[in-house]
Write an enzyme that holds these catalytic residues in place. Structure first.
Site, PDB file in Angstrom:
ATOM      1  CB  THR A 129      -0.969   0.164   1.139  1.00  0.00           C
ATOM      2  OG1 THR A 129      -1.778  -1.199   1.152  1.00  0.00           O
ATOM      3  CG2 THR A 129      -1.574   1.141   1.230  1.00  0.00           C
ATOM      4  CG  ASP A 150      -1.396  -7.581  -3.330  1.00  0.00           C
ATOM      5  OD1 ASP A 150      -1.754  -8.246  -2.289  1.00  0.00           O
ATOM      6  OD2 ASP A 150      -2.176  -6.187  -3.384  1.00  0.00           O
ATOM      7  CB  SER A 151       1.630  -8.531   0.855  1.00  0.00           C
ATOM      8  OG  SER A 151       0.236  -8.342   1.514  1.00  0.00           O
ATOM      9  CB  SER A 152      -2.737 -11.166  -1.016  1.00  0.00           C
ATOM     10  OG  SER A 152      -3.036 -10.613  -2.492  1.00  0.00           O
ATOM     11  CB  THR A 198      -0.297  -4.711   6.134  1.00  0.00           C
ATOM     12  OG1 THR A 198      -1.449  -4.375   5.646  1.00  0.00           O
ATOM     13  CG2 THR A 198       0.415  -3.153   6.271  1.00  0.00           C
ATOM     14  CG  ASP A 199      -3.566  -7.828   3.342  1.00  0.00           C
ATOM     15  OD1 ASP A 199      -3.910  -7.211   4.443  1.00  0.00           O
ATOM     16  OD2 ASP A 199      -4.037  -7.792   2.303  1.00  0.00           O
TER      17      ASP A 199
END
Length: 369
Positions: free
Chosen positions: A14, A60-62, A92-93
């Site tokens: 983010t 993206d962390s996911s 952060t996920d």
């Protein structure tokens, strides 16, 4: 007296996102790097020097997993002797998983590695990105903590003790069973007695993780035949993590569940019990039900987080492979990820009262009275 240097590894998340035409946030290559380089704070003489490596593509962390974690360890290893500390910017996920994994993959770490990110992107007028980033750079360069940390909002946590607890608030992370390593206010207050001791061996990187681990959360009335089927038909599952009630309780009178656990043991799987409670942990010897699971072959995960337990299992099976040895190591602290003894966990849960009024106080307690 040489200037301190920090390497910033920007993987995505983010912090560096911008809104597109339809309003949804997405990473924009080069944007965050440009913003960091133009920050007035970074040009102040008391700030450490830094370099930025921006990953291509930004992730993206996911979508991140063991292969991406290994890439981060490779970058730290390749630059280990050229920088005094490291900052990893990501989403952060899954940050608690990535940071926990690196705490195990970086053996004999003698420098500070700080994971950070933000809940609000840098491009917004009001955001948490700026402070999280600046504090992370300062801490990575100036602290002598030989471990992987997460810096978020007003606290710096041990990575493998940290979980994400808030999907929208600025206090996104917490460490339920271990105090913060530092708190951020008018100054950064460091709790040096909580940090890991300096390493005694040479720095090593372990990039091989065996992530054939599954986590199951018990709920009242669940159909344990599904667990039995999962175990029976699994070809190469290495470990089963059961998120159980309280201190490690479950429906021990359900013989089919105990049979499923015994089958898992027969197939060479490690079965670990964690608590669904945020605070405290598993102590299988507390209640009869817990003892029955222990007798069936379940190993206590103590007060480890799910993030730490799963990445620790992946790490151990990558370097050890023998299920018996992994079972013996899972309950032992190797990177400060678990409270060492059952007596300590019982004391935390209130089952064991240590009455210090009947014995002399140590000198260091006297000195603080």
């Amino acid at each position: 007296n040489r200037p301190r240097k920090v390497l910033i590894l920007y993987t995505g998340g983010t912090m560096g996102m911008r809104a597109g035409p339809d309003g949804d946030l997405s990473p924009q290559a080069g944007y965050l790097t440009e913003q960091i380089m133009s920050l007035p704070e970074t040009k102040r003489p008391e700030m450490p020097l830094f370099e930025i490596k921006e990953y291509v593509p930004l992730i993206d962390s996911s979508l991140m997993g063991p292969d991406h974690w290994a890439e981060i360890t490779e970058d730290i290893s390749a630059n280990y002797f050229d920088f005094d500390g490291f900052v990893v910017i990501m989403g952060t996920d899954t940050m608690a998983y990535a940071a926990s994994a690196l705490s195990f993959m970086l053996e004999n770490l003698g420098k500070t590695v700080v994971f950070t990110g933000s809940q609000i992107p840098f491009c917004n007028v009001y955001n948490d990105a700026r402070r999280n980033l600046v504090v992370s750079i300062i801490f990575a360069a100036g602290s002598d903590f030989s471990e992987v940390c997460i810096c978020f909002n007003d606290k710096i946590f041990r990575a493998n003790r940290t979980i994400k607890v808030n999907s929208v608030g600025l206090d996104a992370f917490d460490s339920p069973n271990y105090p913060p390593l530092a708190t951020i206010g008018a100054s950064i207050r460091v709790n040096r007695d909580l940090c890991l001791p300096p390493p005694r061996g040479a720095f090593r990187v372990h990039k091989t993780l065996n992530s054939k681990v599954i986590v199951l959360k018990l709920v009242p009335g669940f159909d344990d035949s599904m667990i039995h089927a999962l175990i029976q038909h699994s070809i190469d599952l290495k470990a089963l993590v059961l998120e159980m009630y309280g201190t490690g309780n479950g429906p021990s009178r359900k013989q089919s569940l105990l049979d499923a656990i015994r089958l898992a043991k027969e197939k060479g799987m490690v079965v670990v019990a964690l608590s669904q409670c945020l605070k405290g942990g598993v102590c299988l010897s507390t209640y009869t039900m817990g003892r029955e699971f222990e007798a069936a072959g379940v190993v206590s995960g103590g007060d480890m987080t799910t993030e730490a337990c799963t990445t620790k299992l992946a790490y151990l099976f990558g370097v050890v492979q023998d299920p018996l040895e992994v079972s013996q190591l899972i309950g032992k602290s190797i990177r400060g990820e678990i409270t060492a003894s059952d007596s300590d966990r019982k004391r935390q849960a209130g089952f064991l009262v240590d009455d210090i009024s009947t014995r002399p106080l140590p000198s260091f307690i006297h000195s603080k009275l």
